[in-house]
Design a protein around this motif. Sequence first.
Motif, PDB file in Angstrom:
ATOM      1  N   LEU A  51      85.982 115.702  26.329  1.00 17.94           N
ATOM      2  CA  LEU A  51      85.909 114.415  27.019  1.00 17.94           C
ATOM      3  C   LEU A  51      86.171 113.303  26.004  1.00 17.94           C
ATOM      4  CD1 LEU A  51      82.701 115.124  29.122  1.00 17.94           C
ATOM      5  CD2 LEU A  51      85.064 115.084  29.947  1.00 17.94           C
ATOM      6  N   PRO A  52      86.716 112.177  26.457  1.00 21.67           N
ATOM      7  CA  PRO A  52      87.001 111.084  25.510  1.00 21.67           C
ATOM      8  C   PRO A  52      85.716 110.491  24.933  1.00 21.67           C
ATOM      9  CG  PRO A  52      87.437 110.392  27.772  1.00 21.67           C
ATOM     10  CD  PRO A  52      87.100 111.854  27.824  1.00 21.67           C
ATOM     11  N   PRO A  53      85.783 110.013  23.681  1.00 21.24           N
ATOM     12  CA  PRO A  53      84.597 109.427  23.048  1.00 21.24           C
ATOM     13  C   PRO A  53      84.066 108.188  23.780  1.00 21.24           C
ATOM     14  CG  PRO A  53      86.290 109.869  21.417  1.00 21.24           C
ATOM     15  CD  PRO A  53      86.910 110.091  22.757  1.00 21.24           C
ATOM     16  N   ALA A  54      84.963 107.396  24.348  1.00 18.47           N
ATOM     17  CA  ALA A  54      84.564 106.167  25.045  1.00 18.47           C
ATOM     18  C   ALA A  54      84.585 106.388  26.554  1.00 18.47           C
ATOM     19  CB  ALA A  54      85.491 105.024  24.674  1.00 18.47           C
ATOM     20  N   ASP A  55      83.733 105.662  27.244  1.00 20.18           N
ATOM     21  CA  ASP A  55      83.682 105.698  28.709  1.00 20.18           C
ATOM     22  C   ASP A  55      83.588 104.244  29.190  1.00 20.18           C
ATOM     23  OD1 ASP A  55      83.089 105.959  31.406  1.00 20.18           O
ATOM     24  OD2 ASP A  55      81.626 107.571  31.112  1.00 20.18           O
ATOM     25  N   PRO A  56      84.748 103.572  29.314  1.00 17.76           N
ATOM     26  CA  PRO A  56      84.749 102.143  29.630  1.00 17.76           C
ATOM     27  C   PRO A  56      83.985 101.773  30.906  1.00 17.76           C
ATOM     28  CG  PRO A  56      86.932 102.832  28.928  1.00 17.76           C
ATOM     29  CD  PRO A  56      86.102 104.081  29.078  1.00 17.76           C
ATOM     30  N   SER A  57      84.021 102.600  31.936  1.00 14.69           N
ATOM     31  CA  SER A  57      83.297 102.238  33.163  1.00 14.69           C
ATOM     32  C   SER A  57      81.788 102.305  32.932  1.00 14.69           C
ATOM     33  CB  SER A  57      83.713 103.113  34.346  1.00 14.69           C
ATOM     34  OG  SER A  57      83.372 104.464  34.116  1.00 14.69           O
ATOM     35  N   ARG A  58      81.317 103.318  32.221  1.00 14.39           N
ATOM     36  CA  ARG A  58      79.890 103.416  31.883  1.00 14.39           C
ATOM     37  C   ARG A  58      79.475 102.233  31.002  1.00 14.39           C
ATOM     38  NH1 ARG A  58      74.506 104.826  32.038  1.00 14.39           N
ATOM     39  NH2 ARG A  58      73.744 105.336  29.973  1.00 14.39           N
ATOM     40  N   GLU A  59      80.317 101.902  30.044  1.00 13.69           N
ATOM     41  CA  GLU A  59      80.002 100.786  29.149  1.00 13.69           C
ATOM     42  C   GLU A  59      79.898  99.470  29.929  1.00 13.69           C
ATOM     43  OE1 GLU A  59      83.187 101.303  26.339  1.00 13.69           O
ATOM     44  OE2 GLU A  59      82.474 103.348  25.980  1.00 13.69           O
ATOM     45  N   ALA A  60      80.807  99.248  30.863  1.00 14.75           N
ATOM     46  CA  ALA A  60      80.776  98.022  31.676  1.00 14.75           C
ATOM     47  C   ALA A  60      79.508  97.975  32.528  1.00 14.75           C
ATOM     48  CB  ALA A  60      82.027  97.939  32.560  1.00 14.75           C
ATOM     49  N   GLU A  61      79.134  99.129  33.101  1.00 17.42           N
ATOM     50  CA  GLU A  61      77.889  99.193  33.886  1.00 17.42           C
ATOM     51  C   GLU A  61      76.682  98.862  33.012  1.00 17.42           C
ATOM     52  OE1 GLU A  61      77.602 103.140  35.508  1.00 17.42           O
ATOM     53  OE2 GLU A  61      79.432 102.903  36.699  1.00 17.42           O
ATOM     54  N   GLN A  62      76.655  99.420  31.807  1.00 19.09           N
ATOM     55  CA  GLN A  62      75.534  99.183  30.899  1.00 19.09           C
ATOM     56  C   GLN A  62      75.452  97.712  30.480  1.00 19.09           C
ATOM     57  OE1 GLN A  62      73.549 101.658  31.566  1.00 19.09           O
ATOM     58  NE2 GLN A  62      72.944 101.789  29.440  1.00 19.09           N
ATOM     59  N   ILE A  63      76.597  97.109  30.225  1.00 16.48           N
ATOM     60  CA  ILE A  63      76.609  95.701  29.832  1.00 16.48           C
ATOM     61  C   ILE A  63      76.089  94.838  30.978  1.00 16.48           C
ATOM     62  CG2 ILE A  63      78.129  93.739  29.303  1.00 16.48           C
ATOM     63  CD1 ILE A  63      79.740  95.806  27.559  1.00 16.48           C
ATOM     64  N   ALA A  64      76.557  95.090  32.187  1.00 20.29           N
ATOM     65  CA  ALA A  64      76.085  94.321  33.351  1.00 20.29           C
ATOM     66  C   ALA A  64      74.584  94.519  33.542  1.00 20.29           C
ATOM     67  CB  ALA A  64      76.858  94.738  34.605  1.00 20.29           C
ATOM     68  N   ARG A  65      74.137  95.747  33.414  1.00 18.09           N
ATOM     69  CA  ARG A  65      72.710  96.055  33.559  1.00 18.09           C
ATOM     70  C   ARG A  65      71.881  95.332  32.497  1.00 18.09           C
ATOM     71  NH1 ARG A  65      70.171  99.980  30.877  1.00 18.09           N
ATOM     72  NH2 ARG A  65      68.084 100.495  31.580  1.00 18.09           N
ATOM     73  N   LEU A  66      72.347  95.392  31.242  1.00 21.76           N
ATOM     74  CA  LEU A  66      71.611  94.753  30.162  1.00 21.76           C
ATOM     75  C   LEU A  66      71.588  93.233  30.321  1.00 21.76           C
ATOM     76  CD1 LEU A  66      70.068  95.721  27.620  1.00 21.76           C
ATOM     77  CD2 LEU A  66      72.027  94.905  26.323  1.00 21.76           C
ATOM     78  N   ARG A  67      72.679  92.665  30.813  1.00 21.62           N
ATOM     79  CA  ARG A  67      72.701  91.211  31.045  1.00 21.62           C
ATOM     80  C   ARG A  67      71.654  90.834  32.094  1.00 21.62           C
ATOM     81  NH1 ARG A  67      76.874  88.003  28.955  1.00 21.62           N
ATOM     82  NH2 ARG A  67      76.347  86.450  30.534  1.00 21.62           N
ATOM     83  N   ARG A  68      71.536  91.643  33.161  1.00 16.58           N
ATOM     84  CA  ARG A  68      70.511  91.373  34.191  1.00 16.58           C
ATOM     85  C   ARG A  68      69.109  91.485  33.597  1.00 16.58           C
ATOM     86  NH1 ARG A  68      73.957  94.651  37.112  1.00 16.58           N
ATOM     87  NH2 ARG A  68      72.521  96.414  36.978  1.00 16.58           N
ATOM     88  N   LEU A  69      68.880  92.536  32.829  1.00 15.89           N
ATOM     89  CA  LEU A  69      67.577  92.706  32.182  1.00 15.89           C
ATOM     90  C   LEU A  69      67.261  91.524  31.272  1.00 15.89           C
ATOM     91  CD1 LEU A  69      67.730  96.500  31.234  1.00 15.89           C
ATOM     92  CD2 LEU A  69      66.227  95.451  32.926  1.00 15.89           C
TER      93      LEU A  69
END
Length: 102
Positions: A51-69
């Motif tokens: 699997l690729p080292p990066a997962d841009p969709s997961r990263e975007a979800e995490q960033i949005a989640r962290l911004r809300r937190l």
Amino acid sequence: MTMTTIDPSVQAELSRLRDSIDNIDAAVVYMLAERFKCTQQVGHLKAEHKLPPADPSREAEQIARLRRLAENAKLDPAFAEKLLNFIIAEVIRHHETIAKSA
């Protein structure tokens, strides 16, 4: 050079707050260490399954989640995003290293 005399009650409060800051810093370091232990395991799993080292969709979800937190915690969301981007970049670097050695 003149020494400023600090009121003992102010000095006591500074010491109390600084002790708390030191404890929080230690907790942050240990929490980051635990996080990186988990992401290392993710890196090995990704490498095993090609699997690729990066997962841009997961990263975007995490960033949005962290911004809300961050907003809920009254922390600057832009700062939280910068911190997570820094961590994500380091995780991807680790994953790339793991993938190369697999």
